[in-house]
Write a protein that holds these residues in place. Structure first.
Motif, short mmCIF file in Angstrom:
data_model
loop_
_atom_site.label_atom_id
_atom_site.label_comp_id
_atom_site.label_asym_id
_atom_site.label_seq_id
_atom_site.Cartn_x
_atom_site.Cartn_y
_atom_site.Cartn_z
N UNK A 36 -6.84 4.33 0.27
CA UNK A 36 -7.06 3.62 -1.11
C UNK A 36 -5.77 4.01 -1.84
N UNK A 37 -5.55 2.90 -2.90
CA UNK A 37 -4.42 3.15 -3.84
C UNK A 37 -5.17 3.12 -5.31
N UNK A 45 0.81 -1.20 -0.21
CA UNK A 45 -0.01 0.02 -0.05
C UNK A 45 0.93 1.57 -0.23
N UNK A 46 2.11 1.08 -0.01
CA UNK A 46 2.90 2.39 -0.08
C UNK A 46 3.69 2.45 -1.47
N UNK A 47 4.35 3.54 -1.53
CA UNK A 47 5.33 3.74 -2.82
C UNK A 47 6.36 2.94 -3.00
N UNK A 48 6.70 2.39 -4.12
CA UNK A 48 7.86 1.78 -4.22
C UNK A 48 8.85 2.35 -5.28
N UNK A 49 8.70 3.72 -5.66
CA UNK A 49 9.62 4.34 -6.46
C UNK A 49 9.44 5.86 -6.18
N UNK A 105 3.44 9.23 -7.87
CA UNK A 105 4.82 8.64 -7.95
C UNK A 105 5.04 7.90 -9.08
N UNK A 106 6.57 7.72 -9.26
CA UNK A 106 6.86 7.14 -10.53
C UNK A 106 6.50 5.68 -11.02
N UNK A 107 5.79 5.23 -9.80
CA UNK A 107 5.39 3.84 -10.09
C UNK A 107 4.04 3.77 -10.32
N UNK A 108 3.39 5.12 -10.83
CA UNK A 108 2.12 5.13 -11.61
C UNK A 108 0.79 4.99 -10.37
N UNK A 109 1.12 5.33 -9.13
CA UNK A 109 0.21 5.13 -8.33
C UNK A 109 -0.34 6.69 -7.91
N UNK A 110 -1.36 6.54 -7.31
CA UNK A 110 -1.89 7.58 -6.18
C UNK A 110 -2.31 6.99 -5.14
N UNK A 111 -1.69 7.41 -4.00
CA UNK A 111 -2.19 7.10 -2.69
C UNK A 111 -2.78 7.97 -1.98
N UNK A 112 -3.90 7.73 -1.43
CA UNK A 112 -4.61 8.69 -0.32
C UNK A 112 -4.39 8.32 0.98
N UNK A 113 -4.05 9.06 1.73
CA UNK A 113 -3.76 8.86 3.21
C UNK A 113 -4.82 9.66 4.22
N UNK A 114 -4.84 9.17 5.30
CA UNK A 114 -5.51 9.74 6.28
C UNK A 114 -4.51 10.59 7.00
N UNK A 115 -4.82 12.02 6.93
CA UNK A 115 -3.78 12.89 7.45
C UNK A 115 -3.43 12.90 9.00
N UNK A 116 -4.46 12.14 9.83
CA UNK A 116 -4.15 11.87 11.22
C UNK A 116 -3.03 11.09 11.36
N UNK A 117 -3.02 9.91 10.59
CA UNK A 117 -2.23 8.76 11.06
C UNK A 117 -1.22 8.55 9.98
N UNK A 134 -16.14 9.57 -1.87
CA UNK A 134 -16.20 8.04 -1.95
C UNK A 134 -15.05 7.34 -2.27
N UNK A 135 -13.78 8.02 -2.22
CA UNK A 135 -12.63 7.36 -2.60
C UNK A 135 -12.77 6.70 -3.91
N UNK A 136 -13.31 7.41 -4.85
CA UNK A 136 -13.58 6.70 -6.29
C UNK A 136 -13.13 7.48 -7.44
N UNK A 137 -12.74 6.69 -8.42
CA UNK A 137 -12.54 7.43 -9.71
C UNK A 137 -13.58 8.17 -10.41
#
Length: 573
Positions: free
Chosen positions: A251-252, A212-216, A234-246, A288-291
């Motif tokens: 979602x990836x 669930x984390x970036x690898x690039x 990232x360069x690994x083509x991913x968009x990762x959404x985080x909870x700012x508190x933790x 909705x954490x959706x495209x």
């Protein structure tokens, strides 16, 4: 001869309604009493269940409005309540020596005008001349890693990302009090940002689809204005959404087919826009954490994107296709603005091959440098934006014209000339050998305060430069250089005094915002810099050979408005 059977039904009905009798009068009275009781019950329920900011005066014990209040009367009553609310917010008990009634009237009118401008997305804050940039206080972030690629803000927190897949959350220090004396016996105020959280990806798990984390290397970061979500690309083509508190992934997203180069949240909402090297712009809903959808049009990598305040639009630039595009998401249309003409002066008119008549501050005359790529963009208001290019040009655009209305050439000057041993490997250079001409420094970072006239730019000349948009929205003028050295009064486009400048690296990202805390108003500028460009290893080692880091400047607001107001207004008793 008419009779009951030949009379039309309409007349029968009318006669029946007009007919009066003891039975009908009782029925009317009973209906009126029931309507009064239901209206009273309805009013009571509305008062008890109201959660609006503008509450009904009945809830405060005032006289109830008449039962026959029209819609216009209700709007007038609510408007009066709104004005009373604004008046209560704008009252200042500490201001004396002036006509309070006139000041309240001015403040209310200013607040109403500001609210209207913000709703329509117009420039409503002319703040560039309100801050003292020479009195800026610089603060360093203590980092254990370098190659900083991006920074995002959601006061009082700052988020930074680097090429080694590290994400760090910081808490900003309280604003500096200019009234505080240096030898004060009070407890010293914390000046450095404090690290709150830090997470780091593992590059060895690039083939693990469930990781669930970036690898690039992380190229970009954005934080929502609501403070709930943080997104990284990232360069690994991913968009990762985080909870700012933790900083735990929520979602990836893997819909992009190439590296994600830029992210931007819609102000006051949780809608996210992303740009990628796959030449597309995508829209995401964080609630909705959706495209949502994909926007097509660019002919090259989309390297930067910015969201508009107040409307569902975004603005992107396509690198070597040399276009900026305004995407109207709801209308499903786009406006295309084409650059690439090059400029040798502060005008959008056709460029001549002669040097500009006005010399720049360093004594270097302006020349024509071709614009090969538009790399940066920032929104001023709904119809105005600025772009930064690889030929060092800072361009001001309006949506009614397809060419820039103003171009500032050589925003960060020229590179230092090459030495003969750097230009050639030959030991003995012939008489025909000529050193290549110095090239302009790219605009590698660009930011603005939305709906204001303030713009900041960054490159590898060792400083951050501040610009102001003219009130007519047809020009840009320099305000100063953000650094603690004497180079503030130096040339805007020259190399003089660069050894004294403080940023030892290439500025990859900028953020600027206003804050007011403990009665102090200030402007904060945060810069993330590295020894190489965020999208590659171009110009590696430029910028005094620095390794990278994060800097923050706090610019105090000038205290001149209140003094002038007191002097202009007669003292009231």
């Amino acid at each position: 001869m008419s009779s009951f059977f030949t009379t039309p039904k309409s007349l029968k009905k009318r006669r029946r309604e007009d007919a009066t009798g003891p039975t009908n009068s009782k029925r009317i009275k009973a209906g009126a009493s029931r309507s009064k009781k239901s209206k009273a019950g309805k009013d009571d329920s509305e008062v008890s269940g109201s959660d609006d900011d503008l509450e009904d005066p009945q809830a405060d014990g005032h006289e109830s409005s008449s039962e026959d209040e029209t819609a216009a009367d209700r709007r007038l009553r609510l408007a009066e309540q709104y004005l009373e609310k604004i008046k209560g917010e704008t009252q200042d008990a500490n201001e004396i020596g002036f006509d309070a009634e006139d000041i309240d009237r001015d403040l209310i009118a200013e607040r109403l005008q500001k609210d209207n401008d913000e709703t329509k997305g117009r420039m409503c804050k002319f703040i560039a001349s309100d801050y003292d940039f020479k009195a800026a206080v610089r603060t360093n972030f203590r980092l254990k890693h370098s190659h900083m690629n991006g920074v995002a803000i959601c006061p009082p927190y700052v988020y930074t990302v680097s090429k080694d897949t590290t994400i760090t959350k910081w808490e900003l220090p309280p604003p500096t009090d200019p009234r505080r004396k240096a030898n004060s016996s009070q407890k010293p105020v914390r000046r450095r940002p404090v690290k709150v959280l830090e997470v780091k990806g593992d590059r060895s798990k690039a083939k693990d689809k469930d990781y669930s984390y970036h690898t690039a290397p992380i190229l970009t970061v954005a934080a929502s204005s609501t403070g709930k979500f943080l997104a990284t690309g990232s360069l690994d083509k991913k968009i990762i959404v985080y909870d700012t508190a933790t900083l735990k992934p929520l979602r990836v997203f893997t819909q992009h087919r190439d590296a994600v180069t830029s992210l931007s949240f819609q102000p006051s909402t949780n809608q996210l826009y992303s740009a990628s090297r796959d030449r597309t712009v995508k829209v995401w809903s964080m609630n909705e954490l959706a495209y949502v959808e994909t926007l097509f049009g660019h002919q090259d990598s989309v390297v930067d994107i910015a969201a508009y305040p107040g409307v569902e639009r975004c603005l992107s630039v396509g690198a070597r296709d040399r276009t900026a595009r305004i995407w109207k998401v709801i209308e499903e249309t786009q406006l295309v603005f084409r650059g690439g003409s090059g400029s040798s002066g502060n005008s959008s008119k056709p460029v001549s091959r002669k040097p500009a008549s006005d010399k720049l501050g360093s004594g270097v005359e302006a020349k024509k440098y071709a614009e090969g790529s538009i790399d940066r963009v920032a929104v001023i208001e709904n119809d105005v934006f600025v772009t930064g290019s690889d030929n060092g040009s800072l361009c001001l655009w309006i949506s009614q014209k397809k060419k820039p209305v103003f171009t500032q050439p050589l925003t960060h000057g020229l590179e230092e000339p090459l030495r003969p041993d750097e230009a050639s490997a030959e030991v003995h250079l012939g008489p025909d050998f000529r050193l290549p001409e110095p090239q302009p420094r790219w605009i590698t970072a660009l930011a603005s305060v939305p709906l204001s006239d303030l713009v900041v730019t960054g490159s590898w000349d060792g400083c951050v430069r501040v610009w102001a948009v003219g009130k007519e929205k047809r020009s840009l003028r320099p305000l100063g250089v953000l650094d603690r050295s004497d180079a503030i009064s130096g040339a805007i486009n020259g190399n003089a005094g660069e050894k004294e400048l403080g940023i030892k690296g290439l500025v990859n990202d900028l953020r600027v915002f206003e804050r007011e805390e403990r009665g102090q108003e200030s402007l904060c500028v945060i810069a993330a810099f590295s020894s190489e460009h965020r999208l590659g290893r171009w110009n590696a080692g430029k910028g005094s050979g620095g390794s990278g880091g994060v800097l923050m400047w706090e610019i105090p607001r000038r205290k001149v408005g209140r003094a002038r107001r007191k002097k202009a207004q007669p003292k009231s008793i």
